[in-house]
Design an enzyme around this catalytic site. Structure first.
Site, mmCIF file in Angstrom:
data_model
loop_
_atom_site.group_PDB
_atom_site.id
_atom_site.type_symbol
_atom_site.label_atom_id
_atom_site.label_comp_id
_atom_site.label_asym_id
_atom_site.label_seq_id
_atom_site.Cartn_x
_atom_site.Cartn_y
_atom_site.Cartn_z
ATOM 1 N N LYS A 96 29.956 14.654 -25.146
ATOM 2 C CA LYS A 96 28.699 13.969 -25.480
ATOM 3 C C LYS A 96 28.122 13.477 -26.841
ATOM 4 C CE LYS A 96 24.159 16.471 -26.175
ATOM 5 N NZ LYS A 96 23.638 16.338 -27.892
ATOM 6 N N ASN A 97 29.206 14.279 -27.377
ATOM 7 C CA ASN A 97 28.586 14.301 -29.175
ATOM 8 C C ASN A 97 29.516 13.243 -29.406
ATOM 9 O OD1 ASN A 97 26.489 16.370 -29.272
ATOM 10 N ND2 ASN A 97 27.479 17.628 -30.449
ATOM 11 N N CYS A 128 12.444 20.042 -33.897
ATOM 12 C CA CYS A 128 12.708 21.251 -32.524
ATOM 13 C C CYS A 128 13.129 22.612 -31.918
ATOM 14 C CB CYS A 128 14.273 19.993 -32.264
ATOM 15 S SG CYS A 128 15.090 19.939 -32.282
ATOM 16 N N ARG A 163 14.826 19.672 -38.566
ATOM 17 C CA ARG A 163 16.691 18.306 -38.940
ATOM 18 C C ARG A 163 15.873 17.101 -39.094
ATOM 19 N NH1 ARG A 163 19.054 18.556 -32.466
ATOM 20 N NH2 ARG A 163 21.186 18.110 -33.701
ATOM 21 N N ASP A 167 27.226 24.967 -31.671
ATOM 22 C CA ASP A 167 26.843 24.902 -30.299
ATOM 23 C C ASP A 167 27.514 25.879 -29.153
ATOM 24 O OD1 ASP A 167 24.895 22.558 -31.429
ATOM 25 O OD2 ASP A 167 26.592 21.178 -30.444
ATOM 26 N N ARG A 207 21.305 17.621 -19.900
ATOM 27 C CA ARG A 207 21.415 16.547 -21.442
ATOM 28 C C ARG A 207 23.541 16.569 -21.654
ATOM 29 N NH1 ARG A 207 18.033 17.424 -26.150
ATOM 30 N NH2 ARG A 207 19.880 15.771 -26.769
#
Ligand code: UD1
Length: 425
Positions: free
Chosen positions: A22-23, A116, A121, A305, A397
């Site tokens: 994803k990243n 968030c 952030r 993460d 997500r």
């Protein structure tokens, strides 16, 4: 809103294929804005964030076709220069369009991300770098408005090695006039993947993956072809899950060296892990394992993460474990949910302190963010009885087909309410 139900108590067994990261895919998709020519991507994961990124890029004029794991993006003409709050709110990586829009169009309007669920952030490092490259930046009414004639190369020192700022600035610098040097850059493999794609497009980037990245701007970039790297966080999540449930699982499509901090920690906890080519096998017998301390740090340190997933695992360790997050300031909302399942866990500043082992019992919980959701799934896999996890759009997500993959490993898991319709059947 979607829900997942998990019944705990079964070891995981079998083989799972890890998806594209994803990243890595998000910045690579955004980089396609830097050229009028088509860009061909392989190993694109079917994730909500990728869908959101498609919506954002289409609003800027990108034509996108996406079949299976292949995506073609082309932006012959920019149709807009604005990333509204609607997108940035859903996905902070939307802010990455600022650099490419400025580089290609000389203008960008991008909503400021708010706070968030994992802490404040800010984007000050992105803005500092773009300003050093000659952009005029104005922040008002929740929007960043930037313009420039042509960006020019600059020396930029990042106060902290921000992944997003490094990526934004590398993209902007690729089309700038002259040489840009980014010091204290992020070294994450996803930064290297982006640099590799940009190089395939004709950019001149060196040093990606080290603290100093040098970019020599070029007049134009061409299209390019690229295969997105495997998702080290998805792979790490399965590794932690097997360490928690016991069993034996073979992970395919991994780059083992991206996971060194994680495999070393799991080996300390008694897991046997072996790597051959792009395959990793993890095995762990049922039984106790010692408490451990985990410190989340920028790469090559232990990834932030994966710290919530480690917390779920360490509820079963013998003794007191401490998890400290040195990347985000308040990534511990998930501890409340783990407590509802019987965990002995409390927050203290940037740390979570876990006493174990405590038997977990299934409960109704909610995913407060993406990785918190993964922690609750792991807790559900070891808990006695049924766990119902709400707000699973967070999981969608970033985890491709989590329920299907875990089911194929023998977990008893399913949807009690439908997953998001745009991810397909
Ligand atoms: C990326 C990842 C995210 C991961 C994080 C850290 C993507 C799409 N997301 O997020 O999954 O958790 O890296 O590995 O790749 N900061 C500032 N000023 C800035 C930018 C960042 O103070 O201008 C701070 C942040 O508040 C945070 C820390 O730097 O405390 C790290 O953030 P950063 O590396 O930028 O994370 P992201 O790129 O947003």
């Amino acid at each position: 809103m979607g829900q997942i139900r998990v019944y705990g108590g079964r070891p995981l067994q079998g083989t799972v294929r890890i998806s594209g990261a994803k990243n890595a895919v998000l910045p690579v998709m955004v980089a396609s804005l830097l050229t009028e020519e088509p860009c061909y991507l392989q190993e694109v994961p079917r994730l909500l964030d990728v869908v959101t990124c498609c919506h954002l890029l289409r609003s800027l004029g990108t034509e996108i076709s996406w079949q299976g794991r292949e995506m073609v993006l082309s932006t012959p003409r920019l149709a807009g220069i604005e990333a509204p709050y609607e997108y940035v709110r859903q996905m902070r990586a939307s802010f990455l369009v600022a650099g490419p829009l400025l580089a290609r169009a000389g203008r960008a309007v991008v909503a400021l991300p708010g706070g968030c669920a994992i802490g404040s952030r800010p984007v000050d490092q992105h803005l500092k770098g773009l300003a050093a490259m000659g952009a005029n930046i104005e922040v008002a009414h929740g929007l960043v408005r930037a313009h420039c004639r042509r960006l020019r190369g600059a020396s930029i020192y990042l106060d902290l090695p921000s992944v997003g700022a490094t990526e934004n600035l590398i993209m902007a610098a690729s089309l700038a006039d002259g040489v840009t040097v980014i010091e204290n850059a992020a070294c994450e493999p996803e930064v290297v993947d982006l640099a590799n794609f940009l190089t395939a497009m004709g950019a001149r980037v060196s040093g990606a993956g080290t603290r100093t990245v040098r970019i020599e701007g070029v007049r134009r970039l061409s299209g390019g072809r690229h295969t997105v790297i495997p998702d080290r966080i998805e792979a790490g999540t399965y590794l932690v899950a097997v360490a928690a449930t016991g069993g034996r699982v073979r992970l395919e499509n991994v780059i083992a060296e991206h996971l060194t901090a994680v495999t070393a920690k799991l080996q300390e906890l008694g897991a046997r892990i072996s790597a051959t080519g792009s395959t990793l096998v993890i095995e762990r017998e049922p039984g106790g394992y010692p408490a451990s301390n985990v410190r989340a740090l920028p790469y090559p340190g232990f990834p932030t993460d994966l710290q919530p997933q480690m917390a779920a695992l360490l509820t079963q360790a013998e003794g007191v474990s401490v998890i400290t997050d040195n990347v985000f300031d308040s990534r511990f909302l998930y501890t409340e949910e783990l407590r509802r399942m019987g965990a002995n866990i409390r927050n203290e500043g940037r740390s979570a302190i876990i006493g174990g082992p405590t038997p977990l019992t299934g409960a109704q919980v909610r995913a407060t963010d993406l990785r918190a959701g993964a922690a609750l799934v792991i807790a559900g896999l070891v808990a006695e009885g049924e766990t119902e996890i709400g707000q699973i759009h967070h999981l969608e997500r970033g985890y491709e087909d989590l329920v299907g993959k875990l089911s194929s490993l023998g977990a008893v898991i399913g949807y009690t309410a439908p997953k998001s319709h745009f991810l397909g059947a």
